[in-house]
Design a protein around this motif. Structure first.
Motif, PDB file in Angstrom:
ATOM      1  N   VAL A 199       1.388  -0.909  -0.024  1.00  0.00           N
ATOM      2  CA  VAL A 199      -0.652  -0.291   0.548  1.00  0.00           C
ATOM      3  C   VAL A 199       0.745   0.764  -0.018  1.00  0.00           C
ATOM      4  N   ASP A 200       1.788   1.509   1.126  1.00  0.00           N
ATOM      5  CA  ASP A 200       3.004   2.843   1.217  1.00  0.00           C
ATOM      6  C   ASP A 200       3.052   2.600  -0.832  1.00  0.00           C
ATOM      7  N   GLU A 201       3.629   1.853  -1.307  1.00  0.00           N
ATOM      8  CA  GLU A 201       4.523   1.665  -2.315  1.00  0.00           C
ATOM      9  C   GLU A 201       3.701   2.041  -3.448  1.00  0.00           C
ATOM     10  N   ALA A 202       2.365   1.744  -3.375  1.00  0.00           N
ATOM     11  CA  ALA A 202       1.913   2.099  -4.470  1.00  0.00           C
ATOM     12  C   ALA A 202       1.709   3.359  -4.472  1.00  0.00           C
ATOM     13  N   PHE A 203       1.324   4.182  -2.925  1.00  0.00           N
ATOM     14  CA  PHE A 203       0.730   5.348  -2.777  1.00  0.00           C
ATOM     15  C   PHE A 203       1.829   6.623  -3.341  1.00  0.00           C
ATOM     16  N   THR A 204       3.277   5.584  -3.176  1.00  0.00           N
ATOM     17  CA  THR A 204       4.049   7.271  -2.855  1.00  0.00           C
ATOM     18  C   THR A 204       4.355   7.093  -4.488  1.00  0.00           C
ATOM     19  N   GLY A 205       3.991   6.142  -5.265  1.00  0.00           N
ATOM     20  CA  GLY A 205       4.162   5.697  -6.661  1.00  0.00           C
ATOM     21  C   GLY A 205       3.212   6.658  -7.399  1.00  0.00           C
ATOM     22  N   LEU A 206       1.911   6.823  -6.601  1.00  0.00           N
ATOM     23  CA  LEU A 206       1.345   8.223  -7.705  1.00  0.00           C
ATOM     24  C   LEU A 206       0.987   9.487  -7.058  1.00  0.00           C
ATOM     25  N   PHE A 207       1.437   9.685  -5.902  1.00  0.00           N
ATOM     26  CA  PHE A 207       1.392  10.599  -5.162  1.00  0.00           C
ATOM     27  C   PHE A 207       2.654  11.439  -4.308  1.00  0.00           C
TER      28      PHE A 207
END
Length: 410
Positions: free
Chosen positions: A365-373
């Motif tokens: 989740v954290d990795e996806a969040f950082t990639g998006l924002f």
């Protein structure tokens, strides 16, 4: 004999380059000019084409159907909101969204009622249905055009129509799949919450909400339990947008953030739009959205009780805002504790260590969040707060039902 509007290029320039404020004299004056030229409203279809072009640009700038409808409802009249939904429906027909769009896009269209067949002459049909004068109709068209044209760029979470691909179709889940289980669970939860929100009896609403929350909490934990073959369930990360309405948008966002944080979901929001982006595992996103809706209802009921207890005929804005902030903080603490208890109970029942699976899921989740924002930053409110309202909100949150007793969805 009625005249028609000028050619499309003139009208397109007027709609998509002009700055038409809802309360401005210039919008009123230009609406009168258009009404005199085309009293039937959009006899050539030029306004419809220009507005559809503005919608297509909005999709390219990261907007989704529900986002556009939400923003128009906040900024314009209910008549204008009906017009934009009709335009979204026509755009869906033209782009063949029902068979080509991502599932989340289709679901938004369905919720808006924008999957039904309409007419290509959207503005003219809307004008006839509303029964307003030509001047009023043209003024709302001008304002809507400015609203669509000036939509800020959002983060692209879902591919726009230009990237759907010819004839692309979404894969449907087969019977017995995880999606089928999720859908069955969500139907039960939504039905309980719908009854809770419609009943006039607080005790019945509380009982229905408590049952819904019990189902949500256990369902979220069940998604990381290994199946009978010892293989963990899938934990794909997804995104979702949640729309928050006035009043007290900032305070309500704090409540949404508290619910999200307690469930391992990351959140970033567009402050001026009342739109939040959620990133998390699908089951957790479902839980957050439904819990937030339920707790908003409970918070409203608790605020009314707090006002009566304080002898206030009408609580001040600062009291209400502080109440919601206090409520959010305390609910977040309770949800976090409840989640930890549910996880421990599930692990004990199954005889497995869930910590590695939960850590892996949160890392994803954290990795996806950082990639998006990648450029997101945290902020903290520095405004003053009504202390009485804040502590009244925290006290009320102690009575909010967050599903202390867990049950399986079997």
């Amino acid at each position: 004999m009625a005249t028609t509007t000028a050619d499309d290029s003139w009208l397109r320039e007027l709609l998509l380059r002009g700055d038409w404020h809802p309360d401005g004299d210039d919008a009123e004056g230009m609406a009168a000019v258009l009404a005199a030229r085309d009293p039937g409203v959009d006899g050539t279809g030029g306004a419809t084409r220009a507005l559809l072009s503005a919608l297509a640009t909005a999709w390219e700038r990261g907007w989704q159907p529900a986002d556009v409808a939400h923003t128009v409802r906040r900024r314009a009249t209910t008549r204008t909101a009906r017009l934009v939904v009709a335009l979204i429906a026509e755009d869906a027909r033209v782009t063949d969204a029902a068979s080509r769009a991502p599932q989340v896009w289709v679901e938004q269209l369905r919720e808006l009622g924008a999957l039904t067949a309409g007419t290509a002459a959207v503005v003219a049909a809307w004008h006839r249905a509303e029964g307003r004068s030509a001047g009023e109709a043209w003024r709302e068209v001008l304002v809507l055009a400015t609203t669509l044209r000036t939509l800020a760029r959002l983060d692209q979470l879902v591919p726009p129509p230009s990237r759907w691909g010819a004839g692309a179709r979404r894969a449907e889940a087969g019977p017995g799949s995880d999606d089928d289980d999720d859908a069955r669970a969500m139907r039960r939860i939504r039905a309980l919450l719908a009854k809770a929100e419609s009943t006039e009896f607080p005790e019945e609403a509380e009982a229905l909400t408590a049952k819904a929350q019990e189902l949500m909490s256990r369902h979220a934990v069940d998604t990381v339990l290994p199946d009978t073959g010892g293989t963990p369930h899938r934990t794909g990360v997804a995104t979702r947008r949640v729309h928050v309405d006035d009043p007290y948008v900032r305070a309500k966002m704090h409540l949404l953030g508290a619910v999200a944080g307690a469930n391992g979901v990351r959140l970033v929001w567009y402050q001026s739009l009342g739109i939040a982006n959620l990133v998390g595992v699908a089951a957790d996103l479902d839980a957050v959205e439904l819990l937030f809706t339920s707790l908003l209802l409970q918070a409203g009921q608790a605020l009314g009780a707090a006002e009566r207890a304080a002898g206030r005929r009408s609580a001040s804005h600062s009291f209400r805002r502080a109440f919601l902030l206090g409520y959010a903080g305390r609910v977040g603490e309770r949800l976090t504790s409840a989640r930890e208890r549910a996880t421990s109970a599930a692990a004990a029942e199954q005889g497995v260590d869930l910590v590695p699976a939960l850590r892996s899921r949160q890392d994803a989740v954290d990795e996806a969040f950082t990639g998006l924002f990648p450029r997101v930053r945290s902020t903290r409110s520095r405004s003053s707060m009504d202390a009485g309202g804040y502590w009244a909100g925290r006290a009320a949150a102690d009575f909010a039902d967050v599903g202390s007793h867990r049950t399986h969805l079997r």
